[in-house]
Design an enzyme around this catalytic site. Structure first.
Site, PDB file in Angstrom:
ATOM      1  N   ASP A  39      -0.680   6.759   7.113  1.00 15.66           N
ATOM      2  CA  ASP A  39      -1.822   5.883   6.575  1.00 15.66           C
ATOM      3  C   ASP A  39      -1.981   4.948   7.730  1.00 15.66           C
ATOM      4  OD1 ASP A  39      -3.521   3.694   5.593  1.00 15.66           O
ATOM      5  OD2 ASP A  39      -2.472   3.467   3.926  1.00 15.66           O
TER       6      ASP A  39
ATOM      7  N   TRP B  10       0.572  -1.305   0.042  1.00  9.78           N
ATOM      8  CA  TRP B  10       0.023  -0.028   0.035  1.00  9.78           C
ATOM      9  C   TRP B  10       0.796   1.330  -0.032  1.00  9.78           C
ATOM     10  CZ3 TRP B  10      -4.576  -0.963  -1.290  1.00  9.78           C
ATOM     11  CH2 TRP B  10      -5.339  -2.239  -1.361  1.00  9.78           C
TER      12      TRP B  10
ATOM     13  N   LYS C 149     -11.230  -1.768   9.211  1.00  9.60           N
ATOM     14  CA  LYS C 149     -10.593  -2.596  10.108  1.00  9.60           C
ATOM     15  C   LYS C 149     -11.233  -2.597  11.617  1.00  9.60           C
ATOM     16  CE  LYS C 149      -7.682  -3.187   6.590  1.00  9.60           C
ATOM     17  NZ  LYS C 149      -7.382  -4.395   5.596  1.00  9.60           N
TER      18      LYS C 149
END
Lengths: 357, 357
Positions: A169, A102, A193
């Protein structure tokens, strides 16, 4: 049957939250209407949005001068929103720490807009560690890192001190441990999440950083648009915001970040303790960088795979197959996963050792 | 109590859909897990996404060569995605028909990227009509229109023939009537009217139009990203896609676009019939351009407002206050609204006439 849900995301949510969310889809707030068929401008939904924002501020002790936003598009859209908002249009640059899949994608988007570079990169050992002693250039518009790497099971334990604003992030570990928001210029996270269902993104941004790029930003990509309209510039993802609000309230009611960080440490301790003790298994991430959210591990002897897979499935365990980039297994232990689920997995690992013949 | 939900969006959804969605939040597909806590890469969710896309194709008879996408960000994000994907980076231009608030916003985003102009504009009469006989320049990269203007209650009845690809924002009337997809280069719509809850956007695009701009598009704004990954480039808005799938299945089971377009015409006929017949009311949109989705009307005598408001509230009617740009009332009659709800409103209007003293 109790399913032990170790899914990497979208992932386990508290049972109480699921029950309330299910009820709200039938009838909400005494309106004789469903949550998802009322106006987002109604008093009832504005109350939800306000409360969700307030809970983020309370739980993370967000300092004054920061805005909290609920947006759409996940971390993937943030990858381009961040440089749009923070990288100077002329001669801009940014420094990225590349600690996984990511992070690489985030860097790629910034490079479309200016001189973004990887100042560190742990791909030499398949992202199994967090680079230390980074040298962050003072000339960069910002420094970008990924607090937890879901795929590789690594996590930043101490954020570097930086001469420029830190953008992080936190998609896969936000609300799992205490963070000092003041040390960050911007934090973003997909909801799916620790916060709620897929379809919402939370952004926490120091307002002072905005408006200095000289760039004509598309309205929807401009954080100032959403700050000005309090995340209601356009129709927000009503259901995802509502379930996030419920999940954050659930967390607060149980003792907030302090409570959950202790619980998460306990779960991770049980899990890594067994990975290290049991001669049949080995962890893939460097010990000092191991994630409390995602524990990646391998069977040393692949011939036991079929048997182990049968055993954990029989125990009601779900979602522990590793990502294809790492192989083996990944036990994701997000906030809502009870310690009993980790114990169940540990017991299966012990049982495999005892019975392997 | 039965609530007659005339909300302009998010809006009424079929009762059966709400029940199934509520159930799926508790338990989905025999997994002993909630829909919103499973991986979007699971077989169960991939089945949902595939079915949702298939239903869009079936219901609208989407021709070969077109892709159907489920994205995030609503029509507002499409306002910038459209020029990013279709307007040439050098010397690009586009022609916009400005028929309301959303069309204006769409034009504004295109103007950030190139020479986009309004070739027609009905703001001279507060957007109460659809401009006809537009001259669409052959040099434009595309022509953009809004099929239904939710705020002003107007609707394009016949789309202009165009020498360049037609892009249409169908947010508030998609799936309400037959459209010939082949005549459009790109159609987009936020889900939260006739398709499902807020948080998903459907895009139908002629693949051949993409990749010709010479523009380096942010990955998430590039339709080709989502086409290549079948709307799973990143975590999709799982719940919104699921409820959209259920709503489209509901529509198909009842007879599809043919069935619903007749039902919508009947509801609109009842509503406008009463607005025109009843001496206490008047419609705000030009008759020939009246929307079958949103009927805007005024009380001729404002002193009756308090009484009328009491009466419709007592009848269980919800959501008919007009948008502040028009005032008065707006009855939104989306697909899921039963004719009985329109009849209830008509009866209240008649009752006001009978008892006004």
């Amino acid at each position: 049957m109790t399913v032990h849900n170790f899914s990497a995301g979208p992932c386990i949510l508290p049972k109480e939250v699921l029950q309330q969310a299910s009820q709200a889809v039938q009838e909400f707030d005494g309106l004789d209407l469903s949550l998802i068929e009322i106006s987002h401008r109604s008093k009832s939904f504005i109350g939800v949005m306000d409360r969700a924002i307030e809970l983020v501020k309370e739980l993370l002790e967000v300092p004054k001068g920061y805005s909290v936003l609920f947006l759409q598009g996940g971390a993937s859209l943030e990858f381009t929103m961040v440089p749009h908002n923070l990288m100077k249009a002329k001669g801009g640059s940014a420094a990225y720490s590349v600690t996984g899949t990511w992070a690489k994608k985030a860097l790629k988007e910034a490079q479309k807009l200016g001189a973004a570079t990887a100042i560190s990169d742990s791909s030499d050992r398949n992202f199994c560690y967090i680079p230390k002693d980074e040298s962050i250039p003072e000339t960069a518009d910002y420094y970008h890192c990924t607090s937890n790497n879901t795929i590789f099971g690594t996590q930043i334990k101490e954020f570097p001190s930086s001469p420029v604003p830190v953008v992080c992030d936190m998609s896969s570990d936000i609300f799992s441990r205490k963070v000092d928001v003041e040390k960050f210029g911007l934090i973003y996270a997909g909801a799916q999440k620790n916060m709620g269902p897929a379809g919402a993104t939370v952004v926490i941004v120091n307002d002072e950083l905005l408006g200095h790029t000289g760039r004509d930003i598309p309205t929807m990509l401009d954080y100032r648009t959403h700050i000005e309209k309090e995340s209601m510039f356009h129709t927000p993802p009503v259901f995802a915001v509502y379930v996030s609000m419920l999940t954050l309230q659930w967390l607060k009611d149980r003792g907030g970040i302090q409570w959950v960080s202790e619980r998460n440490a306990k779960k991770a301790g049980m899990m890594y303790g067994e990975i290290d003790r049991n001669p049949l298994f080995e962890g893939t991430a460097d010990r000092e960088d191991r994630s409390t959210m995602n524990a990646c591990f391998l069977l040393k002897d692949d011939s036991l795979k079929e048997r182990f897979d049968e055993m954990w499935k029989a125990a009601g365990i779900s979602g522990i197959n590793g990502h294809r980039s790492v192989g083996g297994y990944r036990a994701s232990m997000y906030n809502a996963l009870p310690p009993e689920s980790v114990q169940t997995l540990v017991d299966v690992m012990k049982e495999l050792e005892r019975t392997k013949g």
